[in-house]
Scaffold this active site. Structure first.
Site, PDB file in Angstrom:
ATOM      1  CG  HIS A  18     -24.572   7.558  -1.226  1.00 15.11           C
ATOM      2  ND1 HIS A  18     -25.610   6.881  -0.634  1.00 15.11           N
ATOM      3  CD2 HIS A  18     -24.371   8.659  -0.455  1.00 15.11           C
ATOM      4  CE1 HIS A  18     -26.022   7.539   0.446  1.00 15.11           C
ATOM      5  NE2 HIS A  18     -25.290   8.616   0.565  1.00 15.11           N
ATOM      6  CG  ASP A 106     -27.234   4.282  -2.104  1.00 16.35           C
ATOM      7  OD1 ASP A 106     -26.045   4.437  -1.822  1.00 16.35           O
ATOM      8  OD2 ASP A 106     -28.178   4.813  -1.467  1.00 16.35           O
TER       9      ASP A 106
HETATM   10  P1  AWU Z   1     -18.255  10.742   3.431  1.00 12.57           P
HETATM   11  O1  AWU Z   1     -19.083   9.520   3.690  1.00 12.57           O
HETATM   12  O2  AWU Z   1     -17.126  11.000   4.359  1.00 12.57           O
HETATM   13  O3  AWU Z   1     -19.174  12.019   3.552  1.00 12.57           O
HETATM   14  P2  AWU Z   1     -20.235  12.661   2.550  1.00 12.57           P
HETATM   15  O4  AWU Z   1     -19.576  13.123   1.319  1.00 12.57           O
HETATM   16  O5  AWU Z   1     -20.947  13.682   3.362  1.00 12.57           O
HETATM   17  O6  AWU Z   1     -21.211  11.476   2.198  1.00 12.57           O
HETATM   18  C1  AWU Z   1     -22.662   8.697   3.416  1.00 12.57           C
HETATM   19  O7  AWU Z   1     -22.204   9.639   2.469  1.00 12.57           O
HETATM   20  C2  AWU Z   1     -22.325   9.198   4.780  1.00 12.57           C
HETATM   21  O8  AWU Z   1     -22.452   8.200   5.768  1.00 12.57           O
HETATM   22  C3  AWU Z   1     -23.250  10.313   5.031  1.00 12.57           C
HETATM   23  O9  AWU Z   1     -23.115  10.770   6.382  1.00 12.57           O
HETATM   24  C4  AWU Z   1     -22.995  11.429   4.044  1.00 12.57           C
HETATM   25  C5  AWU Z   1     -22.456  11.009   2.651  1.00 12.57           C
HETATM   26  N1  AWU Z   1     -13.492  13.416  -0.156  1.00 12.57           N
HETATM   27  C6  AWU Z   1     -12.293  13.754  -0.721  1.00 12.57           C
HETATM   28  O10 AWU Z   1     -11.548  12.886  -1.201  1.00 12.57           O
HETATM   29  N2  AWU Z   1     -11.922  15.064  -0.746  1.00 12.57           N
HETATM   30  C7  AWU Z   1     -12.707  16.052  -0.209  1.00 12.57           C
HETATM   31  O11 AWU Z   1     -12.305  17.219  -0.261  1.00 12.57           O
HETATM   32  C8  AWU Z   1     -13.944  15.680   0.378  1.00 12.57           C
HETATM   33  C9  AWU Z   1     -14.313  14.355   0.399  1.00 12.57           C
HETATM   34  C10 AWU Z   1     -13.890  11.995  -0.182  1.00 12.57           C
HETATM   35  C11 AWU Z   1     -13.611  11.326   1.152  1.00 12.57           C
HETATM   36  C12 AWU Z   1     -14.726  10.284   1.218  1.00 12.57           C
HETATM   37  C13 AWU Z   1     -15.877  10.947   0.471  1.00 12.57           C
HETATM   38  C14 AWU Z   1     -16.860  11.621   1.403  1.00 12.57           C
HETATM   39  C15 AWU Z   1     -22.033   7.371   3.136  1.00 12.57           C
HETATM   40  O12 AWU Z   1     -22.060  12.202   4.727  1.00 12.57           O
HETATM   41  O13 AWU Z   1     -12.314  10.726   1.140  1.00 12.57           O
HETATM   42  O14 AWU Z   1     -14.332   9.105   0.555  1.00 12.57           O
HETATM   43  O15 AWU Z   1     -15.298  11.922  -0.377  1.00 12.57           O
HETATM   44  O16 AWU Z   1     -17.712  10.648   1.940  1.00 12.57           O
END
Ligand code: AWU
Length: 465
Positions: A18, A106
């Site tokens: 978020h 948010d």
């Molecule tokens: P992402 O939205 O993919 O997933 P969540 O972290 O689970 O976030 C909401 O946010 C989603 O719609 C929900 O379903 C909920 C939540 N990342 C990275 O760079 N490295 C890693 O190892 C893991 C993650 C980044 C990725 C993305 C973010 C994850 C909005 O799921 O690139 O930008 O972290 O956000």
């Protein structure tokens, strides 16, 4: 007539998925001359770049803590923020030489609708999820459908008033709705939050018109106003290039090692596997996933989260002993944080096994890769439905605990890299996404310009009232 800059408050929900998109959105506002004060708790301060711009400032708010560990974590956190941040923000805003003329917050912070009223400014919902997902959420909490057969695991819930009239198994609805006592204090807490969002002045989506046009139009019809903006995908486009950067955290492994490994692979020959910033696989899910990767025979990068002091997991599956030896040479395992954007944008990556968190969906689309969907909760089942059934850029791998045999999962993983039909559609949507955020009049750029123009007008009205 005031000539001071337009000044907005940006207030993310303190979770990576978020904070990351709202921070990227504030950079887009700053690039258009808007002053932004980002409201963060100390443990999220590391996500805010130092000295990014004189127009981007932060206001540190009390660090949330949870006296009652038995309370639902989301409810405890939002309650803490409402009780302890609200008065600090009101006092701070009233002391400002250029008071904020809007608050963008948010969708988990619906109570800021009341804060905005106290500050006599409009509140805009920031949705880090897509328009389809928020349309489902608004309909679910406003209409509160009942499950007539709660004992039947195959009972379904339908949304006939939404475009494409989606139908879901009840178990795919958010646990915040299903697992709390209907009409009880927690259920009403989450419902009130969503009703505040529906009543708010406007909503900003991290999505783009070409991706979710029907749901954006549906949202305008449902809300009975046009103050709905699609400004995404909000990504760190640096100096006009699409050079990705590591977002949301420092990579657990060196970027050099990952790039060297990827550089040695053929184009489109690698599948990247990641379940977001907060999902922990169960032991059985991890067992099937690793066995499936082993049987698939393909090159892969597997990124798995490990619990830390802020992300506790009831149960989390560990990478099985001996797995990395058995896949040596074709598997790269990251236990921690992966530089996701860097990986997805590499020419060697041809497919992405994802939980369908919305940021990952957008990053997969911008990379033009075929997606394998394994949604786990929240809005992810809706995001998977959009990708697979409506856009045709993805295929299903699994759904939550409903997982195929490892051999079948291995086949789906292996086939993903050769899916030319889905790949062609994914590359078309990638071009649409890059055009939307491109500087030559893309739809999201136009929406951003219209939003800033309106915020400037709101400021003028505010400053003369
Ligand atoms: P992402 O939205 O993919 O997933 P969540 O972290 O689970 O976030 C909401 O946010 C989603 O719609 C929900 O379903 C909920 C939540 N990342 C990275 O760079 N490295 C890693 O190892 C893991 C993650 C980044 C990725 C993305 C973010 C994850 C909005 O799921 O690139 O930008 O972290 O956000």
């Amino acid at each position: 007539m005031s000539t001071a800059r337009t000044h907005v408050l940006a207030y993310p929900f303190p979770s990576s998925g978020h904070v990351i998109p709202l921070l990227d959105f504030t950079k887009a506002l700053v690039s258009r001359g808007v002053q932004v004060t980002l409201l963060v708790a100390p443990y999220n301060e590391n996500l805010v770049p130092k000295n990014y711009s004189p127009l981007l400032q932060t206001l540190l708010l009390p660090e949330p803590h949870f006296p009652n560990p038995k309370q639902n974590r989301l409810m405890a956190l939002v309650t803490f923020m409402r009780q302890h941040h609200y008065p600090v923000i009101v006092d701070w805003a009233k002391a400002q030489p250029t008071p904020p003329s809007a608050i963008i917050s948010d969708f988990f912070l619906g109570w800021t609708h009341l804060l905005a009223r106290d500050l006599h400014v409009p509140r805009l919902v920031f949705s880090p999820s897509g328009a389809f997902a928020l349309s489902v959420s608004y309909s679910l909490w406003r209409d509160a459908p009942q499950n007539d057969n709660p004992e039947d695991p195959n009972s379904v819930v339908s949304f006939p008033n939404l475009p494409n009239s989606p139908i879901y198994p009840w178990w795919q609805m958010t646990h915040l709705f299903r697992e709390t006592e209907r009409g009880g204090p927690e259920w009403e807490f989450h419902r009130e939050n969503m009703l505040f969002n529906i009543d708010s002045w406007g909503v900003v989506f991290n999505t783009f018109t070409e991706l979710e046009r029907v749901y954006l139009n549906h949202m305008k019809k449902e809300l009975n106003h046009e103050r709905v903006w699609a400004v995404g995908p909000v990504l760190p486009i640096q100096n006009g290039s699409t050079e990705p950067e590591e977002r949301g955290g420092n990579s657990t492994v060196s970027r050099h090692d990952i790039m060297e490994w990827l550089d040695s692979r053929d184009e489109g020959s690698v599948i990247y596997v990641c379940f977001g910033s907060r999902t922990f696989l169960t032991s059985s899910q991890m067992e099937v996933l690793t066995r499936g990767l082993e049987l698939s025979g393909v090159n892969f990068i597997l990124s798995v989260r490990v619990p830390d002091e802020r992300h506790v997991a009831k149960e989390h599956g560990k990478v099985p002993c001996g797995f990395s030896d058995r896949v040596r040479g074709r598997g790269f395992i990251i236990e921690g944080w992966a530089p996701q954007l860097v990986i997805l944008s590499h020419r060697a990556v041809g497919a992405f096994l994802t939980h369908c968190g919305w940021n990952s969906v957008l990053e997969g689309l911008v990379s033009g890769v075929v997606m394998l969907t394994w949604p786990m909760g929240a809005d992810q089942y809706t995001n998977a439905k959009l990708l697979v059934d409506q856009l045709g850029v993805a295929v299903r791998a699994a759904e939550g605990e409903k997982v195929p045999e490892a051999s079948e999962l291995g086949k789906r993983i292996e086939k993903a890299l050769g899916r030319t039909k889905e790949r062609a559609k994914a590359e078309k949507l990638r071009d649409d996404a890059l055009r939307a955020i491109g500087n030559n009049g893309g739809s999201s750029q136009r929406e951003l310009d219209a939003l800033v123009k309106l915020l400037n007008e709101v400021k003028r009205v505010e400053s003369t009232s």
